[in-house]
Write a protein that holds these residues in place. Structure first.
Motif, PDB file in Angstrom:
ATOM      1  N   ALA A  74      20.477   1.168  39.009  1.00 16.59           N
ATOM      2  CA  ALA A  74      21.222   2.216  39.693  1.00 16.59           C
ATOM      3  C   ALA A  74      22.728   2.017  39.662  1.00 16.59           C
ATOM      4  O   ALA A  74      23.481   2.966  39.822  1.00 16.59           O
ATOM      5  N   VAL A  75      23.198   0.765  39.447  1.00 13.26           N
ATOM      6  CA  VAL A  75      24.620   0.458  39.555  1.00 13.26           C
ATOM      7  C   VAL A  75      25.254   0.310  38.181  1.00 13.26           C
ATOM      8  O   VAL A  75      24.706  -0.342  37.293  1.00 13.26           O
ATOM      9  N   ASP A  76      26.419   0.926  38.007  1.00 14.50           N
ATOM     10  CA  ASP A  76      27.252   0.732  36.818  1.00 14.50           C
ATOM     11  C   ASP A  76      28.519   0.015  37.259  1.00 14.50           C
ATOM     12  O   ASP A  76      29.287   0.538  38.076  1.00 14.50           O
ATOM     13  N   THR A  77      28.750  -1.194  36.730  1.00 17.05           N
ATOM     14  CA  THR A  77      29.956  -1.941  37.069  1.00 17.05           C
ATOM     15  C   THR A  77      31.162  -1.336  36.346  1.00 17.05           C
ATOM     16  O   THR A  77      30.997  -0.518  35.438  1.00 17.05           O
ATOM     17  N   PRO A  78      32.384  -1.721  36.721  1.00 20.39           N
ATOM     18  CA  PRO A  78      33.566  -1.089  36.115  1.00 20.39           C
ATOM     19  C   PRO A  78      33.596  -1.124  34.592  1.00 20.39           C
ATOM     20  O   PRO A  78      33.961  -0.132  33.951  1.00 20.39           O
ATOM     21  N   LYS A  79      33.218  -2.239  33.971  1.00 18.43           N
ATOM     22  CA  LYS A  79      33.269  -2.315  32.517  1.00 18.43           C
ATOM     23  C   LYS A  79      32.176  -1.474  31.866  1.00 18.43           C
ATOM     24  O   LYS A  79      32.325  -1.016  30.742  1.00 18.43           O
ATOM     25  N   GLU A  80      31.068  -1.272  32.572  1.00 21.09           N
ATOM     26  CA  GLU A  80      29.984  -0.441  32.043  1.00 21.09           C
ATOM     27  C   GLU A  80      30.264   1.046  32.253  1.00 21.09           C
ATOM     28  O   GLU A  80      29.730   1.888  31.530  1.00 21.09           O
TER      29      GLU A  80
ATOM     30  N   SER B 275      22.668   8.527  39.701  1.00 19.48           N
ATOM     31  CA  SER B 275      21.616   9.374  40.238  1.00 19.48           C
ATOM     32  C   SER B 275      20.939  10.083  39.067  1.00 19.48           C
ATOM     33  O   SER B 275      21.544  10.926  38.416  1.00 19.48           O
ATOM     34  N   LEU B 276      19.717   9.704  38.784  1.00 21.14           N
ATOM     35  CA  LEU B 276      18.994  10.292  37.664  1.00 21.14           C
ATOM     36  C   LEU B 276      17.523  10.414  38.059  1.00 21.14           C
ATOM     37  O   LEU B 276      16.776   9.425  38.007  1.00 21.14           O
ATOM     38  N   PRO B 277      17.086  11.571  38.502  1.00 20.21           N
ATOM     39  CA  PRO B 277      15.709  11.740  38.989  1.00 20.21           C
ATOM     40  C   PRO B 277      14.676  11.271  37.978  1.00 20.21           C
ATOM     41  O   PRO B 277      14.770  11.553  36.789  1.00 20.21           O
ATOM     42  N   GLY B 278      13.707  10.528  38.470  1.00 20.66           N
ATOM     43  CA  GLY B 278      12.648  10.006  37.614  1.00 20.66           C
ATOM     44  C   GLY B 278      12.982   8.653  37.042  1.00 20.66           C
ATOM     45  O   GLY B 278      12.140   7.757  36.979  1.00 20.66           O
ATOM     46  N   TYR B 279      14.214   8.469  36.632  1.00 22.04           N
ATOM     47  CA  TYR B 279      14.618   7.198  36.042  1.00 22.04           C
ATOM     48  C   TYR B 279      15.107   6.235  37.125  1.00 22.04           C
ATOM     49  O   TYR B 279      14.809   5.045  37.101  1.00 22.04           O
ATOM     50  N   ILE B 280      15.861   6.741  38.074  1.00 18.40           N
ATOM     51  CA  ILE B 280      16.368   5.924  39.166  1.00 18.40           C
ATOM     52  C   ILE B 280      15.623   6.204  40.470  1.00 18.40           C
ATOM     53  O   ILE B 280      15.595   5.401  41.376  1.00 18.40           O
ATOM     54  N   GLY B 281      14.988   7.292  40.582  1.00 20.72           N
ATOM     55  CA  GLY B 281      14.309   7.654  41.814  1.00 20.72           C
ATOM     56  C   GLY B 281      14.325   9.165  41.999  1.00 20.72           C
ATOM     57  O   GLY B 281      13.946   9.882  41.070  1.00 20.72           O
TER      58      GLY B 281
ATOM     59  N   LEU C 277      14.482   7.220  45.831  1.00 23.91           N
ATOM     60  CA  LEU C 277      13.486   6.455  46.562  1.00 23.91           C
ATOM     61  C   LEU C 277      13.174   7.126  47.890  1.00 23.91           C
ATOM     62  O   LEU C 277      13.996   7.847  48.454  1.00 23.91           O
ATOM     63  N   CYS C 278      11.976   6.864  48.396  1.00 22.52           N
ATOM     64  CA  CYS C 278      11.585   7.414  49.692  1.00 22.52           C
ATOM     65  C   CYS C 278      12.182   6.609  50.839  1.00 22.52           C
ATOM     66  O   CYS C 278      12.398   7.146  51.933  1.00 22.52           O
ATOM     67  N   ARG C 279      12.454   5.334  50.616  1.00 22.35           N
ATOM     68  CA  ARG C 279      13.050   4.468  51.626  1.00 22.35           C
ATOM     69  C   ARG C 279      14.342   3.879  51.084  1.00 22.35           C
ATOM     70  O   ARG C 279      14.350   3.318  49.980  1.00 22.35           O
ATOM     71  N   LYS C 280      15.408   3.975  51.847  1.00 25.59           N
ATOM     72  CA  LYS C 280      16.701   3.483  51.391  1.00 25.59           C
ATOM     73  C   LYS C 280      16.744   1.954  51.370  1.00 25.59           C
ATOM     74  O   LYS C 280      16.081   1.293  52.171  1.00 25.59           O
ATOM     75  N   ILE C 281      17.547   1.436  50.443  1.00 25.91           N
ATOM     76  CA  ILE C 281      17.718  -0.006  50.281  1.00 25.91           C
ATOM     77  C   ILE C 281      19.144  -0.375  50.682  1.00 25.91           C
ATOM     78  O   ILE C 281      20.098   0.310  50.290  1.00 25.91           O
ATOM     79  N   THR C 282      19.284  -1.448  51.445  1.00 24.36           N
ATOM     80  CA  THR C 282      20.608  -1.927  51.845  1.00 24.36           C
ATOM     81  C   THR C 282      21.232  -2.716  50.706  1.00 24.36           C
ATOM     82  O   THR C 282      20.608  -3.644  50.167  1.00 24.36           O
TER      83      THR C 282
ATOM     84  N   ASP D 128      19.372   5.356  48.114  1.00 24.35           N
ATOM     85  CA  ASP D 128      18.090   5.810  47.571  1.00 24.35           C
ATOM     86  C   ASP D 128      18.291   6.566  46.262  1.00 24.35           C
ATOM     87  O   ASP D 128      17.330   7.094  45.702  1.00 24.35           O
ATOM     88  N   ALA D 129      19.560   6.616  45.776  1.00 22.63           N
ATOM     89  CA  ALA D 129      19.916   7.325  44.546  1.00 22.63           C
ATOM     90  C   ALA D 129      19.661   8.818  44.653  1.00 22.63           C
ATOM     91  O   ALA D 129      19.443   9.488  43.649  1.00 22.63           O
ATOM     92  N   GLY D 130      19.677   9.344  45.879  1.00 22.66           N
ATOM     93  CA  GLY D 130      19.529  10.792  46.035  1.00 22.66           C
ATOM     94  C   GLY D 130      20.761  11.528  45.536  1.00 22.66           C
ATOM     95  O   GLY D 130      20.662  12.657  45.053  1.00 22.66           O
ATOM     96  N   VAL D 131      21.914  10.877  45.677  1.00 25.01           N
ATOM     97  CA  VAL D 131      23.168  11.458  45.189  1.00 25.01           C
ATOM     98  C   VAL D 131      23.938  10.355  44.471  1.00 25.01           C
ATOM     99  O   VAL D 131      23.680   9.166  44.655  1.00 25.01           O
ATOM    100  N   GLU D 132      24.897  10.760  43.656  1.00 21.43           N
ATOM    101  CA  GLU D 132      25.729   9.798  42.940  1.00 21.43           C
ATOM    102  C   GLU D 132      26.928   9.424  43.801  1.00 21.43           C
ATOM    103  O   GLU D 132      27.527  10.278  44.463  1.00 21.43           O
ATOM    104  N   ARG D 133      27.286   8.120  43.787  1.00 23.15           N
ATOM    105  CA  ARG D 133      28.399   7.657  44.596  1.00 23.15           C
ATOM    106  C   ARG D 133      29.329   6.801  43.757  1.00 23.15           C
ATOM    107  O   ARG D 133      28.918   6.211  42.757  1.00 23.15           O
TER     108      ARG D 133
END
Length: 276
Positions: free
Chosen positions: A77-83, A94-100, A102-107, A151-156
């Motif tokens: 789910a995470v892209d670092t600055p160089k990536e 945020s990519l439905p199906g590939y990233i989620g 998720l039904c439960r958020k992760i800290t 939960d990757a529901g939106v891109e941040r």
């Protein structure tokens, strides 16, 4: 470091056969039945199965996930600055199906660390160096921490600390970004060493050994010229005047590699016939 997910391929085979048999009204066995050849089966159609498919509720069920499963998901789910070629900073994809999603958020903890490098001194006050790889030490402290519930529901997107990544920062300073699942990193989980000019991973990024399995991703920005730094992490010379340890000389004919001989030879002395 990001892990590329393997997409399972489900091959759906479709096809069948049909045949029509002619019948003879007279029942004459001499009349051959009219057969219709089977139609060829169509080529198999591959269908990619996403690694985190969504169910009827529109999210991927991650109930009961282990810390390792959550960490592996964050790596995707995470892209670092160089990536990240979209913007400067950290990006939560945020990519439905590939990233989620998720039904439960992760800290997730996003932490930025300032590294200050110096060349360590020995007991006699001399710099510890073999001439090729100086013995650097570093001091590490947290500059910024952002806690996310993802939960990757939106891109941040998360901006980098401007002072830490400034183009005119001290040649003795480096930066380390860590992305961790759960609580913030403790001092016991931080790396004991952060090597300068060390090994790189498959993506060309410097490797860092954290003492924690909760670290999903990281990225190191090395100091530009630690060879000019004092033991307290202050530059003592212009980096342009002090070459990187182990670097090759730029002079094609350096005079110090070919010192003037202390004896001279006359070519006639070498070619003259020996005296009888």
């Amino acid at each position: 470091m990001p892990v590329v997910a393997t997409l399972a391929v489900a091959v759906l085979f479709t096809g069948g056969c049909s045949s029509a048999h002619g019948t003879s009204h007279s029942g004459d066995p001499s009349e051959s039945a009219t057969g219709v050849s089977e139609s060829p089966s169509p080529s198999p159609t591959p269908s990619l199965t996403p690694p985190y498919p969504t169910g009827a509720s529109g999210c991927h069920d991650n109930k009961g996930w282990t810390a390792e499963e959550s960490r592996d998901w964050v790596r995707l789910a995470v892209d670092t600055p160089k990536e990240n070629a979209v913007s400067v900073g950290l990006r939560i994809a945020s990519l439905p199906g590939y990233i989620g999603p998720l039904c439960r958020k992760i800290t997730v903890q996003v932490e930025f660390w300032k590294l200050v490098y110096g060349v360590a001194n020995g007991a006699d006050g001399e710099r510890l160096s073999d001439g090729a790889r100086p013995d650097y030490y570093f001091d590490i402290r947290r500059v910024k921490r952002v806690e996310l519930h993802e939960d990757a529901g939106v891109e941040r997107k998360i901006a980098l600390p401007a002072s830490l990544y400034a183009t005119d920062r001290s040649p003795c300073e480096g930066a380390l970004l860590s992305i961790t699942v759960g609580k913030p990193l403790t001092s016991k989980e931080l790396p004991k060493e952060v090597e300068v000019g060390g090994e790189e991973d498959l993506w060309g990024r410097a490797t860092v050994d954290f003492r924690s399995h909760r670290v999903a991703d990281y990225e190191l920005s090395e100091p530009s010229a630690p060879q000019v730094c004092s033991p307290d992490g202050k530059p003592t010379a212009d980096p342009a005047d002090v070459p990187t340890p182990g670097s090759q000389p730029t002079d094609l004919y350096p005079t110090d590699l070919y010192p003037t001989p202390d004896r001279s030879f006359d070519i006639d002395d070498l070619l003259r016939s020996p005296t009888p």
